[in-house]
Design an enzyme around this catalytic site. Structure first.
Site, PDB file in Angstrom:
ATOM      1  N   ASP A  67       0.819  -1.215   0.000  1.00 49.61           N
ATOM      2  CA  ASP A  67       0.000   0.000   0.000  1.00 49.61           C
ATOM      3  C   ASP A  67       0.852   1.262   0.000  1.00 49.61           C
ATOM      4  OD1 ASP A  67       0.982  -0.438   2.549  1.00 49.61           O
ATOM      5  OD2 ASP A  67      -0.965  -0.659   3.505  1.00 49.61           O
ATOM      6  N   ASN A 137      -7.045  -2.213  14.622  1.00 49.47           N
ATOM      7  CA  ASN A 137      -8.435  -2.510  14.259  1.00 49.47           C
ATOM      8  C   ASN A 137      -8.537  -3.742  13.353  1.00 49.47           C
ATOM      9  OD1 ASN A 137      -7.500  -1.611  11.823  1.00 49.47           O
ATOM     10  ND2 ASN A 137      -8.955   0.060  11.575  1.00 49.47           N
ATOM     11  N   HIS A 139      -6.846  -4.250  10.541  1.00 51.72           N
ATOM     12  CA  HIS A 139      -6.610  -4.084   9.099  1.00 51.72           C
ATOM     13  C   HIS A 139      -5.303  -4.757   8.675  1.00 51.72           C
ATOM     14  CE1 HIS A 139      -4.366   0.063   9.548  1.00 51.72           C
ATOM     15  NE2 HIS A 139      -3.573  -0.945   9.804  1.00 51.72           N
ATOM     16  N   GLU A 144      -9.397  -1.861   5.683  1.00 49.81           N
ATOM     17  CA  GLU A 144     -10.024  -1.555   6.954  1.00 49.81           C
ATOM     18  C   GLU A 144     -11.187  -2.524   7.186  1.00 49.81           C
ATOM     19  OE1 GLU A 144      -8.236   0.184   8.632  1.00 49.81           O
ATOM     20  OE2 GLU A 144      -8.022   2.267   8.059  1.00 49.81           O
TER      21      GLU A 144
HETATM   22  P1  PGA Z   1       2.444  -1.290  12.857  1.00 46.08           P
HETATM   23  O1  PGA Z   1       1.229  -1.174  11.851  1.00 46.08           O
HETATM   24  O2  PGA Z   1       3.322  -2.377  12.341  1.00 46.08           O
HETATM   25  O3  PGA Z   1       3.109   0.051  12.776  1.00 46.08           O
HETATM   26  O4  PGA Z   1       1.875  -1.581  14.187  1.00 46.08           O
HETATM   27  C1  PGA Z   1       0.629  -2.359  11.390  1.00 46.08           C
HETATM   28  C2  PGA Z   1      -0.454  -2.004  10.422  1.00 46.08           C
HETATM   29  O5  PGA Z   1      -1.121  -0.978  10.612  1.00 46.08           O
HETATM   30  O6  PGA Z   1      -0.632  -2.758   9.470  1.00 46.08           O
END
Ligand code: PGA
Length: 245
Positions: A67, A137, A139, A144
């Site tokens: 992404d 959350n 995702h 999402e």
């Molecule tokens: P993080 O983010 O590795 O910074 O915790 C994970 C994500 O949002 O996919």
């Protein structure tokens, strides 16, 4: 799915690097799906160390990142282009022409651009090994909650929770991205193999729902079947160790 619980972040990173390095060694033309965020940082550090030690060659590998934020150019310090360059690509011998990251600067024909990204993955034979983090959350990529399991690469509006999580990284509120280009769940599920990493208590709730991947004790906190996962892992090590290599 195989659940691997490790003591802490360092162990998660080392185990993930062992698996990724093994996959690259057994297929020099591997197509990797790569992720950004704090979670895979340790994995990238381990891979860089293996490369520096002369133990890992990326000269024929290809990558597709999950992404990118919409609106951020590659030189923006919060862009995923910048992250990948800083934390991985500038330290290893990955050919720049083999690196694919969605372009955050496109401003129209989103569907067409995303269809081309999908087409490019297909043209390279599909993703062999996809690295994933997981958001608080739940995702993966920027899929999402409520994202369709059949979703493909597309423009996605970020949830309020994700926007809040990102706010501290931007000096100016108006710069905080509200949308991203992300591979879809369907795109991710097409990968031959997925390595989902999670670390820290803030991920425990999301992990309890996803129950998959290499996670540390903290992120495994809410799993009810931890003993069973350990047992499955022991049996896998005995009977089908190739699943762990
Ligand atoms: P993080 O983010 O590795 O910074 O915790 C994970 C994500 O949002 O996919």
């Amino acid at each position: 799915m195989l659940v691997v619980i490790k003591k802490d972040y360092e162990e998660v990173s080392r185990e993930a690097a062992r698996i990724v390095a093994g996959a690259v060694r057994s297929n020099s033309q591997i197509v990797l799906g790569l992720a950004t965020g704090s979670t895979p940082l340790g994995l990238y550090k381990e891979l860089i160390a293996l490369h520096r030690a002369g133990d890992l060659d990326f000269s024929q590998a290809t990558s597709f990142n999950l992404d990118e934020y919409l609106g951020l150019p590659a030189f923006h310090p919060q862009s995923f282009h910048f992250f990948m360059k800083q934390n991985f690509f500038s330290h290893v011998n990955f050919p720049s022409g083999n690196v694919h990251i969605p372009d955050g600067t496109i401003s129209r024909n989103y569907d067409e651009y995303c269809a081309q990204y999908e087409q490019s993955i297909k043209a390279h034979g599909g993703i062999d090994l996809q690295i994933l983090g997981i958001g608080r959350n739940g995702h993966v990529g920027f899929n999402e909650p409520t994202s369709s399991l059949a979703s493909r690469t597309r423009l996605k509006a970020l949830s309020r929770e994700t926007v809040e999580d990102n706010r501290h990284s931007f000096s100016n509120d108006s710069e905080v991205p509200k949308c991203a280009i992300t591979m879809g769940i369907g795109t991710i599920l097409d990968s031959r193999r997925v390595l989902l990493l999670a670390s820290g208590r803030s991920k425990a709730a999301a992990v309890a729902k996803a129950i998959e991947g290499i996670i540390d004790e903290d992120a495994a906190y809410s799993l009810t079947q931890r003993d069973y996962y350990r047992h499955v892992l022991e049996m896998t090590q005995i009977f089908t160790p190739e699943r762990l290599s």
